[in-house]
Design an enzyme around this catalytic site. Sequence first.
Site, PDB file in Angstrom:
ATOM      1  N   CYS A 264      72.188 -75.969  34.903  1.00 51.60           N
ATOM      2  CA  CYS A 264      71.289 -74.824  35.061  1.00 51.60           C
ATOM      3  C   CYS A 264      70.350 -74.799  33.850  1.00 51.60           C
ATOM      4  O   CYS A 264      70.822 -74.739  32.707  1.00 51.60           O
ATOM      5  CB  CYS A 264      72.141 -73.553  35.105  1.00 51.60           C
ATOM      6  SG  CYS A 264      71.206 -72.016  35.115  1.00 51.60           S
TER       7      CYS A 264
ATOM      8  N   CYS B  25      64.128 -75.857  37.318  1.00 50.82           N
ATOM      9  CA  CYS B  25      65.268 -75.053  37.778  1.00 50.82           C
ATOM     10  C   CYS B  25      66.020 -75.939  38.763  1.00 50.82           C
ATOM     11  O   CYS B  25      65.397 -76.576  39.629  1.00 50.82           O
ATOM     12  CB  CYS B  25      64.772 -73.787  38.478  1.00 50.82           C
ATOM     13  SG  CYS B  25      66.066 -72.883  39.356  1.00 50.82           S
TER      14      CYS B  25
HETATM   15  N1  DGL Z   1      69.662 -73.196  38.768  1.00 51.23           N
HETATM   16  C1  DGL Z   1      69.265 -72.265  37.759  1.00 51.23           C
HETATM   17  C2  DGL Z   1      68.308 -72.935  36.771  1.00 51.23           C
HETATM   18  O1  DGL Z   1      68.286 -74.107  36.686  1.00 51.23           O
HETATM   19  C3  DGL Z   1      68.751 -71.061  38.435  1.00 51.23           C
HETATM   20  C4  DGL Z   1      68.566 -69.917  37.511  1.00 51.23           C
HETATM   21  C5  DGL Z   1      68.711 -68.579  38.116  1.00 51.23           C
HETATM   22  O2  DGL Z   1      69.796 -68.286  38.628  1.00 51.23           O
HETATM   23  O3  DGL Z   1      67.766 -67.812  38.020  1.00 51.23           O
HETATM   24  O4  DGL Z   1      67.579 -72.342  36.057  1.00 51.23           O
END
Ligand code: DGL
Length: 262
Positions: A73, A183
């Site tokens: 993430c 993301c």
């Molecule tokens: N997959 C997360 C990232 O890479 C998502 C972040 C979120 O939950 O806003 O930032």
Amino acid sequence: MSNKPIGFFDSGVGGTSIWKEVNLLLPNENTIYLADSKNAPYGEKSKETILSYSIKNTEFLLEKGCKLIVVACNTATTNTISKLRSMYDVPFIGIEPAIKPAALQSKNNVVGILATKGTLSSELFAKTSEKFASEITIIEQVGEGLVELIESGQLNSPKTKELLEIYIKPMLELKTDYIVLGCTHYPYLIPQIKKIVGNGVSIIDSGEAVAKQTKAILLKNDLLNLSAKKSNHQFYTNTNTEVLKTILGIVPENTTIEFADF
Ligand code: DGL
């Protein structure tokens, strides 16, 4: 050598895009993946809250015996990885927007970055941009609403298409030739993004780089799994399992996808 699992966590199902890259490069490794979908999106939360979720996820994975943790993430990495590294002994691999390769390869010197508010406002992101992209134009765009749509399985809905057009068309008007997906949820939108940008724009993310770095750190610490046994993979979500199953698609043998209250 170690047959202990590699742990992964994300605010939800998005980090599976990273899990897939790691599994492709290291099919022998056992893995445990946590989708903290109950708390998604992380991107709009405070740094303290993101840290408390990251600690909770890390401790769950450590209790399960993980030998290395991939913070799958960008938001959690850019806001918490140095703290996590200072708190625990296992190696952590993080993910950051791929600004460097985009800046090096952009012919127009204009790069668009689609990421969460939490990532774009982090100190780590500011430092990385300053280091690798001070000579080029960076267009930062918060992908507000996209994580929620992906978490509810709407990869192809009219609303998803509409938001992507709102976020990406202004980048094209400014002659962006590289779009960085900052993301881990967004690689699941690549087919839709391609329809908007056509052929002249490259879309990149950091999944492959994370997989290579994971391999390098396992090798360096003598932690690669050299056992001849088939690997196994455990996925946990703290909401329902349906979206996770759909996003994962075809999974290797010995894979379980379950609810867990973490
Ligand atoms: N997959 C997360 C990232 O890479 C998502 C972040 C979120 O939950 O806003 O930032």
